[in-house]
Design an enzyme around this catalytic site. Structure first.
Site, PDB file in Angstrom:
ATOM      1  N   SER A 132      10.022  10.474   0.674  1.00 28.53           N
ATOM      2  CA  SER A 132      10.580   9.220   0.433  1.00 28.53           C
ATOM      3  C   SER A 132      12.071   9.530   0.773  1.00 28.53           C
ATOM      4  CB  SER A 132      10.242   8.622  -0.745  1.00 28.53           C
ATOM      5  OG  SER A 132      10.130   9.419  -1.703  1.00 28.53           O
ATOM      6  N   HIS A 156       5.920   7.440   6.202  1.00 28.69           N
ATOM      7  CA  HIS A 156       6.165   6.974   4.811  1.00 28.69           C
ATOM      8  C   HIS A 156       5.635   5.762   4.229  1.00 28.69           C
ATOM      9  CE1 HIS A 156       9.396   5.813   1.509  1.00 28.69           C
ATOM     10  NE2 HIS A 156       8.361   6.363   0.956  1.00 28.69           N
ATOM     11  N   GLU A 198       7.159   3.315   7.070  1.00 29.83           N
ATOM     12  CA  GLU A 198       8.167   3.530   7.844  1.00 29.83           C
ATOM     13  C   GLU A 198       7.905   4.924   8.614  1.00 29.83           C
ATOM     14  OE1 GLU A 198      12.290   2.883   5.403  1.00 29.83           O
ATOM     15  OE2 GLU A 198      11.028   4.217   4.215  1.00 29.83           O
ATOM     16  N   ASN A 201      13.975   3.080   0.685  1.00 27.30           N
ATOM     17  CA  ASN A 201      14.532   3.613  -0.750  1.00 27.30           C
ATOM     18  C   ASN A 201      15.969   3.746  -0.693  1.00 27.30           C
ATOM     19  OD1 ASN A 201      12.143   3.859  -1.783  1.00 27.30           O
ATOM     20  ND2 ASN A 201      11.754   5.798  -0.874  1.00 27.30           N
TER      21      ASN A 201
HETATM   22  N1  CAA Z   1      -5.416  -0.232  -4.663  1.00 31.93           N
HETATM   23  C1  CAA Z   1      -6.235  -1.464  -4.126  1.00 31.93           C
HETATM   24  N2  CAA Z   1      -5.596  -2.654  -4.387  1.00 31.93           N
HETATM   25  C2  CAA Z   1      -4.755  -2.729  -5.204  1.00 31.93           C
HETATM   26  C3  CAA Z   1      -4.277  -1.723  -5.981  1.00 31.93           C
HETATM   27  C4  CAA Z   1      -4.430  -0.592  -5.550  1.00 31.93           C
HETATM   28  N3  CAA Z   1      -3.885   0.738  -5.959  1.00 31.93           N
HETATM   29  N4  CAA Z   1      -3.102  -2.255  -6.901  1.00 31.93           N
HETATM   30  C5  CAA Z   1      -3.402  -3.807  -6.679  1.00 31.93           C
HETATM   31  N5  CAA Z   1      -4.413  -3.804  -5.801  1.00 31.93           N
HETATM   32  C6  CAA Z   1      -4.674  -5.136  -5.239  1.00 31.93           C
HETATM   33  C7  CAA Z   1      -5.425  -6.191  -6.613  1.00 31.93           C
HETATM   34  O1  CAA Z   1      -6.866  -5.770  -6.226  1.00 31.93           O
HETATM   35  C8  CAA Z   1      -5.205  -7.183  -6.169  1.00 31.93           C
HETATM   36  O2  CAA Z   1      -5.913  -7.913  -5.142  1.00 31.93           O
HETATM   37  P1  CAA Z   1      -6.395  -9.473  -5.144  1.00 31.93           P
HETATM   38  O3  CAA Z   1      -5.385 -10.342  -4.956  1.00 31.93           O
HETATM   39  O4  CAA Z   1      -7.318  -9.431  -4.031  1.00 31.93           O
HETATM   40  O5  CAA Z   1      -7.223  -9.395  -6.511  1.00 31.93           O
HETATM   41  C9  CAA Z   1      -3.767  -7.362  -5.532  1.00 31.93           C
HETATM   42  O6  CAA Z   1      -3.554  -6.039  -5.292  1.00 31.93           O
HETATM   43  C10 CAA Z   1      -2.459  -7.648  -6.544  1.00 31.93           C
HETATM   44  O7  CAA Z   1      -2.856  -6.772  -7.759  1.00 31.93           O
HETATM   45  P2  CAA Z   1      -2.926  -7.477  -9.349  1.00 31.93           P
HETATM   46  O8  CAA Z   1      -3.166  -8.911  -9.293  1.00 31.93           O
HETATM   47  O9  CAA Z   1      -3.737  -6.295 -10.019  1.00 31.93           O
HETATM   48  O10 CAA Z   1      -1.379  -7.245  -9.977  1.00 31.93           O
HETATM   49  P3  CAA Z   1      -0.111  -8.082  -9.088  1.00 31.93           P
HETATM   50  O11 CAA Z   1      -0.209  -9.415  -8.590  1.00 31.93           O
HETATM   51  O12 CAA Z   1       0.690  -7.940 -10.312  1.00 31.93           O
HETATM   52  O13 CAA Z   1       0.269  -7.158  -7.824  1.00 31.93           O
HETATM   53  C11 CAA Z   1       1.550  -5.317  -7.033  1.00 31.93           C
HETATM   54  C12 CAA Z   1       0.577  -5.752  -7.924  1.00 31.93           C
HETATM   55  C13 CAA Z   1       0.905  -5.543  -5.647  1.00 31.93           C
HETATM   56  C14 CAA Z   1       1.634  -3.735  -7.226  1.00 31.93           C
HETATM   57  C15 CAA Z   1       2.678  -6.195  -7.099  1.00 31.93           C
HETATM   58  O14 CAA Z   1       3.123  -6.286  -8.296  1.00 31.93           O
HETATM   59  C16 CAA Z   1       3.813  -5.439  -6.132  1.00 31.93           C
HETATM   60  O15 CAA Z   1       3.906  -5.992  -5.081  1.00 31.93           O
HETATM   61  N6  CAA Z   1       4.891  -4.909  -6.867  1.00 31.93           N
HETATM   62  C17 CAA Z   1       6.091  -4.327  -6.101  1.00 31.93           C
HETATM   63  C18 CAA Z   1       5.411  -2.824  -5.099  1.00 31.93           C
HETATM   64  C19 CAA Z   1       6.520  -2.221  -4.709  1.00 31.93           C
HETATM   65  O16 CAA Z   1       7.584  -2.663  -4.677  1.00 31.93           O
HETATM   66  N7  CAA Z   1       6.320  -1.171  -4.086  1.00 31.93           N
HETATM   67  C20 CAA Z   1       7.032  -0.370  -3.331  1.00 31.93           C
HETATM   68  C21 CAA Z   1       7.568   0.720  -4.179  1.00 31.93           C
HETATM   69  S1  CAA Z   1       8.554   1.735  -3.376  1.00 31.93           S
HETATM   70  C22 CAA Z   1       7.634   2.924  -2.399  1.00 31.93           C
HETATM   71  O17 CAA Z   1       6.800   2.975  -2.491  1.00 31.93           O
HETATM   72  C23 CAA Z   1       8.550   3.847  -1.825  1.00 31.93           C
HETATM   73  C24 CAA Z   1       8.874   4.939  -2.439  1.00 31.93           C
HETATM   74  O18 CAA Z   1       8.819   6.081  -1.574  1.00 31.93           O
HETATM   75  C25 CAA Z   1       9.243   5.180  -3.854  1.00 31.93           C
END
Ligand code: CAA
Length: 293
Positions: free
Chosen positions: A121, A142, A154, A192
């Site tokens: 990342s 990424h 990415e 990031n």
């Molecule tokens: N695997 C499969 N499906 C998943 C899952 C997983 N691990 N996590 C969530 N889901 C699915 C759920 O099944 C759900 O699907 P439906 O709409 O069909 O029911 C959907 O995603 C939404 O999940 P939830 O309803 O449980 O929860 P939510 O609405 O709160 O969403 C989230 C969860 C998608 C994680 C949302 O909170 C979100 O987008 N958060 C921000 C995530 C983000 O910013 N990620 C980037 C991080 S930075 C990075 O990754 C880079 C790095 O290098 C650090």
């Protein structure tokens, strides 16, 4: 000629490795996961199974699609099982010395035309490539967490990455039905570079007593329409990963604006790494997450 990729090797059965295996198998690739212990692999396969079930439950997948994906995934703690793979993606911990050791182990096993990629990342792709025997067939791919949900990947070329390698990676991402953005090989790339200083600032906001965990997360969720508050997101990414990305930004860009917040350092020192260790800015050990300050 652009190499044809039919099989994906994944190094590391953690959060990201499992996600990469999950989406690759759903797209029809044969997947081989490698990790140090059979225990870690079993836990990883159970996670993938659970996440596929979640998608079936949400109506996103049928049971047949889930079973077909599971049938394409194998795991083992024998690195030689990666030998037939066309593209191996390393998704190990964000520690350069660990990644270098992995390349030393994996490269001699791979076929001469196999591609190697890293899910780093933040680390320099050019420098990591130099630790392999195939810099022209090495690049950054990424993924974002949670991989099955997030649409972006990415793509990052090192100085030596060949055009055919880059084209094959673009085709792979398109087959996963994700969108690729191209980032140059600078510390932490695009997502990031922007996201982590925001999270670090949220931790300073907590450290300086401007607001509580709850106030900061509520403010950003309802005030900026973020799906998760920045402290909740930090716990989700892992506080150790957040700290190493800030350190890469601080060291690589030599600008004090990237100084990791001392409170983030303290949490990592305590082993409070977020969701994966049960405690971070929230305590996850009970029914519902409870702010730790
Ligand atoms: N695997 C499969 N499906 C998943 C899952 C997983 N691990 N996590 C969530 N889901 C699915 C759920 O099944 C759900 O699907 P439906 O709409 O069909 O029911 C959907 O995603 C939404 O999940 P939830 O309803 O449980 O929860 P939510 O609405 O709160 O969403 C989230 C969860 C998608 C994680 C949302 O909170 C979100 O987008 N958060 C921000 C995530 C983000 O910013 N990620 C980037 C991080 S930075 C990075 O990754 C880079 C790095 O290098 C650090």
């Amino acid at each position: 000629m652009v190499p044809v990729i039919k099989s994906i090797g994944v190094v590391g059965a953690g959060q990201m490795g499992c996600g990469i295996a999950h989406v690759s198998a759903l797209a029809g690739y044969k997947v081989q996961i490698y990790d140090l212990s059979q225990d870690r692999i079993e836990t990883g396969l159970a996670t993938i199974n659970g996440n596929l079930a979640r998608q079936v439950g949400g109506g996103k997948l049928t049971d047949e699609e889930r079973n077909a994906a599971l049938a394409l995934i194998s795991g083992s703690s024998d690195v030689n099982d990666l030998a037939p793979m066309d593209l191996v993606i390393e998704a190990a911990t964000e520690d350069e010395s660990v990644k270098r050791k992995i390349y030393a182990l994996v490269c001699p096993v791979l076929g001469p035309d196999a591609m190697l990629a890293t899910n780093t990342s933040s680390l320099s792709i050019t420098r990591l490539a130099s630790a392999t025997d195939r810099p022209e067939r090495f690049m950054g791919i990424h993924f974002m967490n949670p991989v099955p949900v997030m649409k972006l990947v990415e793509l990052v070329r090192g100085i030596a990455t060949g055009e055919a390698t880059f084209s094959a990676a673009k085709e792979y991402v398109a087959k996963l039905e994700k969108t690729a953005t191209v980032a140059e090989d600078f510390p932490a790339f695009i997502v990031n570079r922007i996201l982590l200083p925001m999270i670090n600032e949220a931790i300073y906001t907590l450290y300086e007593g401007v607001g509580s965990v709850d106030a900061i997360d509520t403010a950003m969720k309802l005030g900026a329409n973020h799906p998760m508050g920045p402290l909740q997101l930090a716990d989700f990414i892992g506080l150790d990963t957040c700290l190493s990305i800030m350190q890469v930004l601080y060291d690589g860009l030599a600008d004090s604006k990237y100084r990791p917040c001392p409170l983030l350092v303290k949490y990592v020192e305590a082993g409070w790494l977020g969701r994966k260790s049960g405690r971070g800015f929230y305590d996850y050990r009970g029914e519902v997450p409870v702010p730790t300050r």
